[in-house]
Enzyme design. Sequence first.
Site, mmCIF file in Angstrom:
data_model
loop_
_atom_site.group_PDB
_atom_site.id
_atom_site.type_symbol
_atom_site.label_atom_id
_atom_site.label_comp_id
_atom_site.label_asym_id
_atom_site.label_seq_id
_atom_site.Cartn_x
_atom_site.Cartn_y
_atom_site.Cartn_z
ATOM 1 N N LYS A 53 13.319 2.981 2.219
ATOM 2 C CA LYS A 53 14.182 2.789 1.339
ATOM 3 C C LYS A 53 15.395 2.281 1.845
ATOM 4 O O LYS A 53 16.251 1.404 1.560
ATOM 5 C CB LYS A 53 14.193 3.742 0.123
ATOM 6 C CG LYS A 53 13.068 3.664 -0.825
ATOM 7 C CD LYS A 53 13.072 5.083 -1.692
ATOM 8 C CE LYS A 53 11.627 5.112 -2.347
ATOM 9 N NZ LYS A 53 11.250 6.293 -2.914
ATOM 10 N N GLN A 97 13.751 11.458 -5.350
ATOM 11 C CA GLN A 97 12.390 11.368 -4.699
ATOM 12 C C GLN A 97 11.620 12.194 -5.145
ATOM 13 O O GLN A 97 11.866 13.407 -5.093
ATOM 14 C CB GLN A 97 12.680 11.392 -3.017
ATOM 15 C CG GLN A 97 11.423 11.238 -2.190
ATOM 16 C CD GLN A 97 10.878 9.887 -2.319
ATOM 17 O OE1 GLN A 97 11.612 8.924 -2.394
ATOM 18 N NE2 GLN A 97 9.815 9.592 -2.501
ATOM 19 N N ASP A 120 14.404 3.461 -10.921
ATOM 20 C CA ASP A 120 12.882 3.838 -11.159
ATOM 21 C C ASP A 120 12.180 3.535 -12.307
ATOM 22 O O ASP A 120 10.872 3.407 -12.371
ATOM 23 C CB ASP A 120 12.808 5.400 -10.653
ATOM 24 C CG ASP A 120 12.309 5.845 -9.274
ATOM 25 O OD1 ASP A 120 11.476 4.750 -8.679
ATOM 26 O OD2 ASP A 120 12.139 6.709 -8.606
#
Length: 289
Positions: A53, A97, A120
Amino acid sequence: MSAQILDGKKFSETLRKDIAGRVGALTRQGMQPGLAVILVGNDPASEIYVRNKENGCAEVGIHSESIRMPENTSQEALEAEIERLNADDRIHGILVQLPLPAHLDESAALAKILPEKDVDGFHLINAGRMMNGEKGVEACTPKGALYMIRQTGIDLNGKDAVIIGRSNIVGKPMAMLLLRENCTVTVCHSRTRNLAEHTRRADILVAAVGRAGLVTADMVKPGAVVIDVGINRVNGKVCGDVDFEAVKEVAGWITPVPGGVGKMTITMLLENTAEAAERKLALCTEARK
Ligand code: NAD
């Protein structure tokens, strides 16, 4: 005839050029997009994802911050960090995460992220919008998978789509997106009886389980679009849920692992971050009028 490969690397290259252009335009207007990734603990797989990322952000010019917190982080400390990032004007996207260590409450943490910074697409508001067919942030993996399905050029109206896996981050949002495309959607899971009977009907088959070799050639309709979301490690090698070598002789299109959906997931994260900054800039411009 062998299936056409849906190359996530190639699609990503094109998409990332476009995202870099949008990021450049935002930066020139004083709104460089920023992404913060919170990693709790030191899971080696998560470490790799976070590094990918960071590299993706650097490639397109997005400001990135990785916040590494120790394994024994408390819920309060995690939520305080999220609140801090919610209030930080340089950050347009916040990503926690997953998975979090077992003692932490994942849903409660995700709920703390401002919906407009939830790049997300896991916040209940964004998941609800997707469920209602309203505009919101779309979860990166299903969004990337749908992009790849669209690249086949087939008309999705009325097609039979079968998804294996019903998680909140892949299976369910994938079902919503394909429903929006007017597919007839079936969601299979660990309790599904006669899995192959379902998959053999699929014009579009999405495997999101996490079990190497689950989808074999005899489970696939000739000419189908096969999207392999699974990430597994077998003898140190990364592979998906689909028996790629055998299935590519039956399918019309297939995604490889690695170099398929995984690459697209990060590209979609970069796009969602750029979009979040674009929305913020539009709001600021509106407020100045
Ligand atoms: P999960 O464990 O939350 O869900 C797995 C799903 O598979 C469950 O719904 C379960 O019911 C179903 N399942 C389990 N065994 C089954 C069986 N024998 N037959 C049919 N269904 C079965 O996993 P997840 O988070 O949805 O991830 C799924 C896979 O996708 C994993 O390998 C994960 O690493 C991978 N993944 C990849 C990306 C990417 O960017 N490529 C992103 C997210 C997840």
